[in-house]
Enzyme design. Structure first.
Site, PDB file in Angstrom:
ATOM      1  CB  SER A 136      25.173  55.517  19.555  1.00  0.00           C
ATOM      2  OG  SER A 136      25.125  56.147  18.308  1.00  0.00           O
ATOM      3  CG  ASP A 184      17.668  55.724  17.876  1.00  0.00           C
ATOM      4  OD1 ASP A 184      18.275  56.623  17.261  1.00  0.00           O
ATOM      5  OD2 ASP A 184      18.158  55.104  18.834  1.00  0.00           O
ATOM      6  CG  HIS A 200      20.581  58.239  19.729  1.00  0.00           C
ATOM      7  ND1 HIS A 200      20.491  57.129  18.915  1.00  0.00           N
ATOM      8  CD2 HIS A 200      21.917  58.470  19.895  1.00  0.00           C
ATOM      9  CE1 HIS A 200      21.704  56.714  18.597  1.00  0.00           C
ATOM     10  NE2 HIS A 200      22.588  57.509  19.189  1.00  0.00           N
TER      11      HIS A 200
END
Length: 537
Positions: A257, A476, A506
């Site tokens: 991320s 995602d 994710h």
């Protein structure tokens, strides 16, 4: 995570998925981009620093460090005390974990000046064949996530990699044990979460922006010393200090991320220092403030649509059901346990949480059904987990760090008038559920922020760097798949190697997909570069 319990989905990166999965399993029924290279730590342009750093640039950065930083020896000690996980239960890392603190310049523009400590935790490599490669550093997202707290809680996922690497987690500057940013107390946080994050009246709008201003003022008052220096460029330069003091010639790194932006910025600044870098759940480096938020509206709506389909409901019907619930809560919150109530904003937070991990989808089904029956408790539990609220009502400060880092990084500032005129209707079309929250957040997130932003979009081009593995998941929610394609492109030809994961959630590696694990492990352990366009289903 945004203010007032609405969505700032980039908030916790992969850490959110892990926390929410744990909450669901327990029976809950539970950006900012980097400054341009050459920017100062407080986001203003530098006039006498090269914007790239090949071999000469890397060497000059290292040699410019004072001896106390360059030649420091880390004092590793067993972590006997629990690792702090603010707003959650503390996690004891166990006897195999060691902790230390590394000193880095507070302001890399003045390397001989004051220093700050970067908290580290590690588990030594388990291999006994003498083929240890070095240290493998992890960033689990945010910005604002504590790697010191996160890595011990999920190290079982990386057991194969530990065979040849010391696993190392760290708290980036401004986070947790590395001079964390603190902006308000628990009582003020609770009051903030009670506000409407999609203001419908002038009074609600006034309260919304007053709270934003108060938050920034609180950051300046409580954390003014560190606040100008928490940008991602400074954190990337810290990574190179860590690489050096850990004794590695190259940086080996896994970023999830927000950690993908941090890794991309590092590669741009130090291309010749790139070892084996994995970027998973990738943020789009070409997206500005509006583009990033719009991408997230699209990504979360896409994930919600997939959730509806999995239960035999059409996306249109499922979305309409959720919108009706949110409208109902806007008019009248639901009771949700002693002294608590579920507001529209908190419900939205609870709804945005489960798409991080498919294993949390059943918890969402239960929570939505309970709310429709008049019980807001399950959905509030999901929101509390995402907001970092523990059972005693204490809140994590990860949200403070996240906002400080992302607002220091991005120049994006917008007025309420611009949101209404240019973006609100478009965001609502993209996502009737999440769009309005993310549109208002364009104006509220960095409103009246005391530190200037550094860039419109981050620079991640890394000519001359070793191949970097870029893994994007088609389902995602927080970092939509398209961003991984753009990251691979912007890293440069021959540098960004793209792998597609056709799946939900994710993060591809933590999904447990055998193909993804095999591709990543072969790259990290043996340097094997996958074929261009590799797809894992």
């Amino acid at each position: 995570m945004t203010r007032r319990g609405a969505v700032r989905a980039r908030a916790h990166g992969w850490v959110a998925a892990v926390v929410l999965t744990a909450v669901a399993a327990s029976g809950c029924g539970t950006g900012g981009g980097p400054p341009q290279p050459g920017a100062t730590d407080d986001g203003r342009a530098a006039s006498a620093r090269p914007t790239t750093s090949g071999p000469a640039g890397s060497a000059s950065f290292e040699s410019a460090l004072p001896a106390a930083v360059r030649d420091q020896k880390l004092a590793w000690k067993g972590c006997a005390a629990p690792v702090r996980a603010r707003g959650a239960e503390a996690v004891a890392p166990g006897g195999e974990w060691q902790c230390a603190t590394a000193q880095v310049p507070l302001n890399h523009r003045q390397p001989a000046g004051e220093t700050l400590g970067i908290a580290l935790i590690r588990a030594r490599a388990t291999g006994s064949d003498g083929k240890r490669i070095g240290s493998l550093l992890f960033n689990f997202g945010g910005p604002g996530g504590s790697g010191v707290a996160a890595l011990p809680a999920m190290d079982d996922l990386f057991g194969t990699l530990r065979g040849r690497y010391d696993l190392v987690g760290f708290d980036p500057r401004g986070v947790a044990d590395s001079s964390e940013v603190v902006c308000r107390d628990d009582r003020a946080t609770e009051s903030s979460l009670a506000l409407d994050s999609t203001p419908d009246t002038p009074a609600e709008e006034k309260a919304y922006f007053a709270d934003a201003k108060a938050f920034g003022a609180g950051c300046a008052e409580r954390s003014g010393k560190i606040l100008p220096h928490v940008g991602t460029t400074g954190a990337a330069r810290d990574l190179d200090v860590l690489r050096h003091v850990l004794g590695d010639e190259k940086l080996h790194y896994v970023g999830f991320s927000y950690g993908t932006e941090l890794g991309g910025v590092y590669a741009h600044l130090f291309p010749k220092r790139v070892g084996r870098l994995v970027l998973d759940a990738v943020i789009d480096p070409s997206a500005d403030l509006v583009g990033h938020s719009r991408n997230q509206a699209l990504g979360f709506q896409r994930a919600l649509d997939n959730y509806f389909r999995s239960g035999g409901t059409t996306p249109r019907a499922g979305t309409a059901r959720v919108v009706r619930l949110l409208e109902r809560l806007d008019a009248a919150p639901l009771p949700a346990g002693p002294g608590r109530e579920l507001t529209q904003s908190l419900a939205l937070t609870g709804i945005i949480a489960p798409p991080y991990s498919r294993s949390s989808w059943p918890a969402l089904t239960e929570a939505l059904s309970a709310a429709e029956r008049g019980d807001g408790t399950p959905l509030l539990r999901l929101a509390d987990a995402y907001n970092g609220r523990d059972r005693q009502g204490h809140y994590s400060t990860a949200h403070h760090s996240q906002r400080a880092i992302s607002c220091a990084d991005t120049k994006g500032r917008m007025s309420a008038r611009e949101v209404r005129a240019k973006h609100l209707a478009d965001f609502r079309r993209v996502s009737p559920v999440f769009g309005p929250y993310l549109a208002w957040d364009l104006a509220g997130w960095c409103a009246s922020w005391p530190v200037p932003g550094a860039h419109e979009t981050p620079e991640v081009s890394a000519p001359g760097a070793a191949p970097i593995l870029v893994v994007g998941g088609t389902g995602d929610p927080a970092t939509p798949f398209e961003g991984s394609l753009r990251m691979a492109e912007e890293l440069g030809r021959g540098v960004g190697v793209h792998v597609t994961y056709k799946g939900e959630g994710h993060g591809a590696y933590p999904s447990g997909n055998a193909c993804v694990r095999q591709v990543v492990d072969a790259y990290v352990l043996d340097g094997k570069i996958p074929a261009a366009g590799t797809v894992c289903s």
